[in-house]
Design a protein around this motif. Sequence first.
Motif, PDB file in Angstrom:
ATOM      1  N   GLU A   1       8.521  -5.487  55.080  1.00 49.86           N
ATOM      2  CA  GLU A   1       8.685  -5.077  53.688  1.00 49.86           C
ATOM      3  C   GLU A   1       7.334  -4.891  53.007  1.00 49.86           C
ATOM      4  O   GLU A   1       7.155  -3.980  52.193  1.00 49.86           O
ATOM      5  CB  GLU A   1       9.522  -6.119  52.944  1.00 49.86           C
ATOM      6  CG  GLU A   1      10.954  -6.214  53.463  1.00 49.86           C
ATOM      7  CD  GLU A   1      11.724  -7.364  52.852  1.00 49.86           C
ATOM      8  OE1 GLU A   1      12.791  -7.109  52.269  1.00 49.86           O
ATOM      9  OE2 GLU A   1      11.257  -8.506  52.961  1.00 49.86           O
ATOM     10  N   GLN A   2       6.384  -5.744  53.342  1.00 49.86           N
ATOM     11  CA  GLN A   2       5.046  -5.595  52.789  1.00 49.86           C
ATOM     12  C   GLN A   2       4.401  -4.290  53.248  1.00 49.86           C
ATOM     13  O   GLN A   2       3.702  -3.629  52.477  1.00 49.86           O
ATOM     14  CB  GLN A   2       4.186  -6.790  53.196  1.00 49.86           C
ATOM     15  CG  GLN A   2       4.652  -8.113  52.598  1.00 49.86           C
ATOM     16  CD  GLN A   2       3.918  -9.296  53.180  1.00 49.86           C
ATOM     17  OE1 GLN A   2       2.998  -9.137  53.994  1.00 49.86           O
ATOM     18  NE2 GLN A   2       4.318 -10.507  52.779  1.00 49.86           N
TER      19      GLN A   2
ATOM     20  N   ALA B   1       6.026  -1.557  53.970  1.00 53.35           N
ATOM     21  CA  ALA B   1       6.670  -0.478  53.217  1.00 53.35           C
ATOM     22  C   ALA B   1       6.085  -0.369  51.819  1.00 53.35           C
ATOM     23  O   ALA B   1       5.868   0.740  51.299  1.00 53.35           O
ATOM     24  CB  ALA B   1       8.178  -0.727  53.149  1.00 53.35           C
ATOM     25  N   GLN B   2       5.797  -1.497  51.197  1.00 56.46           N
ATOM     26  CA  GLN B   2       5.189  -1.479  49.864  1.00 56.46           C
ATOM     27  C   GLN B   2       3.768  -0.937  49.912  1.00 56.46           C
ATOM     28  O   GLN B   2       3.312  -0.243  48.994  1.00 56.46           O
ATOM     29  CB  GLN B   2       5.228  -2.884  49.277  1.00 56.46           C
ATOM     30  CG  GLN B   2       6.639  -3.398  49.008  1.00 56.46           C
ATOM     31  CD  GLN B   2       6.667  -4.870  48.651  1.00 56.46           C
ATOM     32  OE1 GLN B   2       5.618  -5.510  48.577  1.00 56.46           O
ATOM     33  NE2 GLN B   2       7.870  -5.408  48.440  1.00 56.46           N
TER      34      GLN B   2
ATOM     35  N   ALA C   1       6.213   2.567  48.890  1.00 60.14           N
ATOM     36  CA  ALA C   1       7.665   2.553  48.715  1.00 60.14           C
ATOM     37  C   ALA C   1       8.015   1.617  47.566  1.00 60.14           C
ATOM     38  O   ALA C   1       7.475   0.508  47.464  1.00 60.14           O
ATOM     39  CB  ALA C   1       8.361   2.090  49.991  1.00 60.14           C
TER      40      ALA C   1
ATOM     41  N   GLN D   1      13.551   1.724  47.467  1.00 56.04           N
ATOM     42  CA  GLN D   1      13.337   2.349  48.767  1.00 56.04           C
ATOM     43  C   GLN D   1      13.106   1.310  49.857  1.00 56.04           C
ATOM     44  O   GLN D   1      13.603   1.448  50.974  1.00 56.04           O
ATOM     45  CB  GLN D   1      12.140   3.297  48.694  1.00 56.04           C
ATOM     46  CG  GLN D   1      12.402   4.590  47.938  1.00 56.04           C
ATOM     47  CD  GLN D   1      11.169   5.472  47.910  1.00 56.04           C
ATOM     48  OE1 GLN D   1      10.070   5.017  47.615  1.00 56.04           O
ATOM     49  NE2 GLN D   1      11.349   6.750  48.227  1.00 56.04           N
ATOM     50  N   THR D   2      12.350   0.277  49.518  1.00 54.92           N
ATOM     51  CA  THR D   2      12.096  -0.786  50.496  1.00 54.92           C
ATOM     52  C   THR D   2      13.395  -1.465  50.903  1.00 54.92           C
ATOM     53  O   THR D   2      13.632  -1.744  52.090  1.00 54.92           O
ATOM     54  CB  THR D   2      11.124  -1.823  49.913  1.00 54.92           C
ATOM     55  OG1 THR D   2       9.905  -1.169  49.549  1.00 54.92           O
ATOM     56  CG2 THR D   2      10.836  -2.917  50.925  1.00 54.92           C
TER      57      THR D   2
ATOM     58  N   VAL E   1      14.372  -0.439  54.614  1.00 51.13           N
ATOM     59  CA  VAL E   1      13.805  -1.483  55.474  1.00 51.13           C
ATOM     60  C   VAL E   1      14.697  -2.723  55.505  1.00 51.13           C
ATOM     61  O   VAL E   1      15.184  -3.142  56.559  1.00 51.13           O
ATOM     62  CB  VAL E   1      12.376  -1.863  55.013  1.00 51.13           C
ATOM     63  CG1 VAL E   1      11.814  -2.970  55.910  1.00 51.13           C
ATOM     64  CG2 VAL E   1      11.467  -0.643  55.037  1.00 51.13           C
ATOM     65  N   THR E   2      14.905  -3.321  54.322  1.00 50.00           N
ATOM     66  CA  THR E   2      15.607  -4.600  54.270  1.00 50.00           C
ATOM     67  C   THR E   2      17.065  -4.473  54.698  1.00 50.00           C
ATOM     68  O   THR E   2      17.543  -5.250  55.540  1.00 50.00           O
ATOM     69  CB  THR E   2      15.541  -5.181  52.852  1.00 50.00           C
ATOM     70  OG1 THR E   2      14.179  -5.222  52.419  1.00 50.00           O
ATOM     71  CG2 THR E   2      16.129  -6.575  52.810  1.00 50.00           C
TER      72      THR E   2
END
Length: 266
Positions: free
Chosen positions: A166-167, A169-170, A174, A178-179, A183-184
């Motif tokens: 997630e990090q 993606a950020q 994102a 969106q994350t 992703v999650t």
Amino acid sequence: MAFVNWLKRHFVVIAGLLTLAYLLLPNVVVTVFSFNDPKGRFNYTWQEFSTEAWKDPCGVPGLCASLSLSLQLALWATLGATLLGTMIAFALARYRFRARPAVNSLIFLPMAMPEVVMAASLLTLFLNMGARLGFWTILIAHVMFCLSFVVVAVKARVMSMDPRLEQAAQDLYAGPFQTFVRVTLPIAAPGIAAGALLAFALSFDDFIITNFNAGSTVTFPMFVWGSAQRGTPVQINVIGTAMFAVAVLLVLVSMVVGSRRNRQKA
């Protein structure tokens, strides 16, 4: 001596096959007696091969109506328990708050508590509230006892997730939405699906809690129990066999899809 050595080498496999056969034996009996033509009211002894029950599975009054009601309850209970359970699981796994240890302990109470205790407690609550027993009281009860199972399944998946994904993606700009979506949610999806399937099975199969809070409403397990007092129609075996076949088919499809995905990844 050679046989003993062979038995030692294959003991785990043999034990697993025997256990599987023992678990599947009731389903085999149900399937076989779905083709029976009993002479009396009770379908407990083999008489004659027949496919009449398969031609008219709804031939018994009230059977398909109770089956439809149980499916509706299971679907709505699964939807409600999955949505609430997923949010609770994320909250317990990701956030720190004062009541967190207490909530974690309370989540396990419905799983450890005898069903008859929960059934009587819910009935008392509904009667004190003046609620009319029926579809909605059953649905509320099913959501309540399925919720814990969904939370446990989803929470275990969420806690095993790598937060660095997630990090990352950020870091790639994102946003939170969106994350979560890209992703999650895909990572947590197996746990959510497992919780949903478990909730559906528990809701559809429940008898004790449903019987306390149903009023005059009759679900499929209650219909089967009532029929067993007067005589068990062959159509019950037909419905059971069909549901078992659908469950096996879904498992086989999921295995094929999973194997194809693994090949594509490889």
